[in-house]
Design an enzyme around this catalytic site. Structure first.
Site, PDB file in Angstrom:
ATOM      1  N   ARG A  22      10.248  -2.390  -9.903  1.00 20.74           N
ATOM      2  CA  ARG A  22      10.226  -3.855  -9.968  1.00 20.74           C
ATOM      3  C   ARG A  22       8.896  -4.351  -9.367  1.00 20.74           C
ATOM      4  O   ARG A  22       8.390  -3.792  -8.396  1.00 20.74           O
ATOM      5  CB  ARG A  22      11.440  -4.453  -9.242  1.00 20.74           C
ATOM      6  CG  ARG A  22      11.596  -4.045  -7.766  1.00 20.74           C
ATOM      7  CD  ARG A  22      10.828  -4.971  -6.840  1.00 20.74           C
ATOM      8  NE  ARG A  22      11.019  -4.717  -5.446  1.00 20.74           N
ATOM      9  CZ  ARG A  22      10.147  -4.069  -4.676  1.00 20.74           C
ATOM     10  NH1 ARG A  22       9.072  -3.517  -5.188  1.00 20.74           N
ATOM     11  NH2 ARG A  22      10.373  -3.955  -3.379  1.00 20.74           N
ATOM     12  N   CYS A  69      13.564   2.879  -0.676  1.00 17.93           N
ATOM     13  CA  CYS A  69      14.591   2.703  -1.720  1.00 17.93           C
ATOM     14  C   CYS A  69      14.460   3.767  -2.808  1.00 17.93           C
ATOM     15  O   CYS A  69      15.458   4.377  -3.221  1.00 17.93           O
ATOM     16  CB  CYS A  69      14.488   1.304  -2.319  1.00 17.93           C
ATOM     17  SG  CYS A  69      12.807   0.804  -2.735  1.00 17.93           S
ATOM     18  N   THR A  91      14.398  -9.248   3.972  1.00 14.25           N
ATOM     19  CA  THR A  91      15.226  -8.672   2.903  1.00 14.25           C
ATOM     20  C   THR A  91      16.134  -7.570   3.433  1.00 14.25           C
ATOM     21  O   THR A  91      17.349  -7.575   3.214  1.00 14.25           O
ATOM     22  CB  THR A  91      14.310  -8.108   1.797  1.00 14.25           C
ATOM     23  OG1 THR A  91      13.469  -9.176   1.344  1.00 14.25           O
ATOM     24  CG2 THR A  91      15.105  -7.547   0.638  1.00 14.25           C
ATOM     25  N   HIS A  97      14.715  -1.125  -9.644  1.00 17.90           N
ATOM     26  CA  HIS A  97      13.872  -0.052 -10.183  1.00 17.90           C
ATOM     27  C   HIS A  97      14.703   0.726 -11.212  1.00 17.90           C
ATOM     28  O   HIS A  97      15.928   0.825 -11.077  1.00 17.90           O
ATOM     29  CB  HIS A  97      13.489   0.969  -9.112  1.00 17.90           C
ATOM     30  CG  HIS A  97      12.792   0.401  -7.913  1.00 17.90           C
ATOM     31  ND1 HIS A  97      11.601  -0.289  -7.983  1.00 17.90           N
ATOM     32  CD2 HIS A  97      13.088   0.476  -6.587  1.00 17.90           C
ATOM     33  CE1 HIS A  97      11.209  -0.617  -6.754  1.00 17.90           C
ATOM     34  NE2 HIS A  97      12.091  -0.171  -5.893  1.00 17.90           N
TER      35      HIS A  97
HETATM   36  P1  NAD Z   1      10.458  -8.649   4.486  1.00 15.19           P
HETATM   37  O1  NAD Z   1       9.070  -9.162   4.446  1.00 15.19           O
HETATM   38  O2  NAD Z   1      11.462  -9.194   3.547  1.00 15.19           O
HETATM   39  O3  NAD Z   1      11.062  -8.833   5.953  1.00 15.19           O
HETATM   40  C1  NAD Z   1      10.351  -8.504   7.100  1.00 15.19           C
HETATM   41  C2  NAD Z   1      10.678  -9.513   8.173  1.00 15.19           C
HETATM   42  O4  NAD Z   1      10.030  -9.152   9.378  1.00 15.19           O
HETATM   43  C3  NAD Z   1      10.197 -10.924   7.812  1.00 15.19           C
HETATM   44  O5  NAD Z   1      11.224 -11.819   8.101  1.00 15.19           O
HETATM   45  C4  NAD Z   1       8.990 -11.131   8.712  1.00 15.19           C
HETATM   46  O6  NAD Z   1       8.806 -12.481   9.079  1.00 15.19           O
HETATM   47  C5  NAD Z   1       9.366 -10.314   9.927  1.00 15.19           C
HETATM   48  N1  NAD Z   1       8.254  -9.876  10.772  1.00 15.19           N
HETATM   49  C6  NAD Z   1       6.930  -9.831  10.483  1.00 15.19           C
HETATM   50  N2  NAD Z   1       6.252  -9.368  11.550  1.00 15.19           N
HETATM   51  C7  NAD Z   1       7.155  -9.124  12.506  1.00 15.19           C
HETATM   52  C8  NAD Z   1       7.065  -8.620  13.840  1.00 15.19           C
HETATM   53  N3  NAD Z   1       5.905  -8.299  14.400  1.00 15.19           N
HETATM   54  N4  NAD Z   1       8.212  -8.483  14.544  1.00 15.19           N
HETATM   55  C9  NAD Z   1       9.415  -8.822  14.014  1.00 15.19           C
HETATM   56  N5  NAD Z   1       9.546  -9.299  12.758  1.00 15.19           N
HETATM   57  C10 NAD Z   1       8.441  -9.441  12.015  1.00 15.19           C
HETATM   58  O7  NAD Z   1      10.335  -7.068   4.337  1.00 15.19           O
HETATM   59  P2  NAD Z   1      11.446  -6.085   3.799  1.00 15.19           P
HETATM   60  O8  NAD Z   1      11.377  -6.065   2.324  1.00 15.19           O
HETATM   61  O9  NAD Z   1      12.736  -6.379   4.463  1.00 15.19           O
HETATM   62  O10 NAD Z   1      10.852  -4.693   4.279  1.00 15.19           O
HETATM   63  C11 NAD Z   1      11.066  -4.216   5.593  1.00 15.19           C
HETATM   64  C12 NAD Z   1      10.853  -2.716   5.598  1.00 15.19           C
HETATM   65  O11 NAD Z   1      11.821  -2.128   4.721  1.00 15.19           O
HETATM   66  C13 NAD Z   1       9.486  -2.244   5.090  1.00 15.19           C
HETATM   67  O12 NAD Z   1       9.155  -1.033   5.741  1.00 15.19           O
HETATM   68  C14 NAD Z   1       9.777  -1.941   3.628  1.00 15.19           C
HETATM   69  O13 NAD Z   1       8.869  -1.011   3.054  1.00 15.19           O
HETATM   70  C15 NAD Z   1      11.159  -1.347   3.731  1.00 15.19           C
HETATM   71  N6  NAD Z   1      11.940  -1.421   2.498  1.00 15.19           N
HETATM   72  C16 NAD Z   1      11.891  -2.531   1.710  1.00 15.19           C
HETATM   73  C17 NAD Z   1      12.603  -2.540   0.525  1.00 15.19           C
HETATM   74  C18 NAD Z   1      12.559  -3.721  -0.406  1.00 15.19           C
HETATM   75  O14 NAD Z   1      12.650  -3.544  -1.599  1.00 15.19           O
HETATM   76  N7  NAD Z   1      12.426  -4.926   0.059  1.00 15.19           N
HETATM   77  C19 NAD Z   1      13.386  -1.441   0.158  1.00 15.19           C
HETATM   78  C20 NAD Z   1      13.475  -0.348   1.031  1.00 15.19           C
HETATM   79  C21 NAD Z   1      12.721  -0.339   2.199  1.00 15.19           C
END
Ligand code: NAD
Length: 355
Positions: free
Chosen positions: A168, A140, A11, A220
């Site tokens: 959310r 976020c 994401t 949110h």
């Molecule tokens: P996500 O699950 O959508 O994406 C993470 C990606 O990393 C996936 O494609 C997964 O396959 C991959 N992955 C898993 N293990 C891995 C590894 N060892 N090495 C490389 N890639 C690997 O997660 P996200 O929502 O993008 O969240 C990523 C970070 O951003 C988290 O710290 C999350 O808390 C933060 N974040 C998320 C949001 C949100 O709403 N989605 C908002 C702000 C911050």
């Protein structure tokens, strides 16, 4: 050109990759992914060199016609900075990889603050990342709160922030988090962890946060009360202050944007990539002043508000531009701001509560 590697292409990772590519002073060195799936196909079609996190899955990528440029180790070695966008907790496990290659890294808000020397919000503490090797771009919700707190703090001072975060239930792709049909106190204890997280940006701020989870994937919504130290002249002064912020959109009543769903529809109509909303969206009519007590409601697009912050954090960490310069460049290259909504003459709308 700053060569940026992106480890974790979900994401956040895929949005950050596109934002980095849009900058004139940066290039995407490559993206590292675990699974050969539709997102990998998208990365290949976007022209990003793809690196395998798990060497044993390289054949899997090749079987679906996706070329593999190497392993994540090679990506880290060939990058000037890595953005770690892996799931919460995995970033901390990856830190030794970055240390081994002497490659500075950004982490995301799902990591504990101890993963990096500095927790970062572009509006509030850009300069603090100047000498850091490792920087955490806050979550976020913390980003959304920090953008609102910064101008109020600077202009009026703040006695206390009380925020209720209606969160959310999951992102649209997170099928494992639903379906749910409930409104869940989360956490049920008060305060939630968000207040302490905001204090990683504003150490002296008095803030309590309460969290709930509801069945939506849209955005949110925060309901906020700030007791200001100094009383503003009037509500209009506060509205103008917020409207002047580059990453805050004040949503006018005339627009008929009555919730996160219409906001998302508006963003899609505006041609935003993936329907993303990088800005805090504050309902103008919710900005209410009672003495020193300010109330307002804002919507935060969890999938994208941290994206411009990651871009700015790269420049903060490398020292290539100062805060205002970086923010202006990021804003311009992404197209931040909804002039089509904000710049129109205001029309008063009579709203009578239906329930
Ligand atoms: P996500 O699950 O959508 O994406 C993470 C990606 O990393 C996936 O494609 C997964 O396959 C991959 N992955 C898993 N293990 C891995 C590894 N060892 N090495 C490389 N890639 C690997 O997660 P996200 O929502 O993008 O969240 C990523 C970070 O951003 C988290 O710290 C999350 O808390 C933060 N974040 C998320 C949001 C949100 O709403 N989605 C908002 C702000 C911050």
């Amino acid at each position: 050109m700053l060569r940026v590697g992106i480890n974790g292409y979900g994401t956040i990772g895929k949005r950050v990759a596109d934002a980095v590519r849009a900058q004139p002073d940066m290039e995407v060195r490559g993206v590292a992914k675990v699974s050969p799936d539709y997102v990998a196909v998208g990365a290949a079609e976007a022209g990003y060199p793809l690196y395998a996190v798990d060497g044993e899955r390289i054949d899997g990528f090749r079987e679906i016609g996706v070329a593999v440029a190497g392993t994540v180790d090679e990506l880290v070695a060939d990058s000037d900075v890595v953005i770690d966008a892996t799931p919460s907790g995995v970033g901390a496990e990856n830190r030794p990889l970055y240390e081994r290659h002497d490659t500075p890294a950004l982490f995301q808000g799902g990591e504990d603050a101890t993963v990096a020397e500095v927790s970062f919000n572009s509006r509030a503490n850009f300069e603090e990342a100047a000498d850091a090797e490792y920087v955490r771009v806050v979550s976020c919700n913390t980003t959304g709160l920090s953008r609102l707190v910064a101008p109020l703090y600077e202009t009026y001072g703040i006695e206390k922030v009380r925020a209720t975060l209606v969160r959310r239930g999951g992102d649209p792709t997170q099928t494992g988090r639903g379906p749910i049909n409930d409104a869940v106190p989360d956490p049920v204890s008060v305060p939630s962890h968000h207040g302490p997280d905001v204090r990683t940006i504003f150490p002296d701020l008095s803030i309590d946060t309460v969290g709930l989870k509801v069945p939506t994937t849209m955005m949110h919504v925060h309901s906020i009360n700030v007791t200001l130290a100094e009383e503003p002249d009037d509500e209009a002064a506060v509205r103008d202050l917020l409207a002047d912020e580059d990453r805050i959109v004040t949503v006018p009543g005339y627009a008929g944007i009555d919730g996160a769903g219409t906001l998302k529809d508006f963003a899609a109509d505006a041609g935003r990539p993936r329907g993303d909303i990088w800005e805090n969206c504050i309902w103008e009519e919710s900005v209410t002043l009672q003495g020193r007590d300010l109330y307002c409601m804002q919507a935060i697009h969890q999938e994208s508000d941290v994206v411009p912050e990651n871009v700015d954090a790269l420049r903060a960490l490398t020292g290539s531009l100062d805060g205002p310069e970086s923010r202006a460049l990021t804003n311009e290259s992404l197209g931040i701001g909804f002039g089509r909504l904000e710049d129109r003459p205001r029309r008063t709308v009579d709203r009578t509560a239906a329930d």
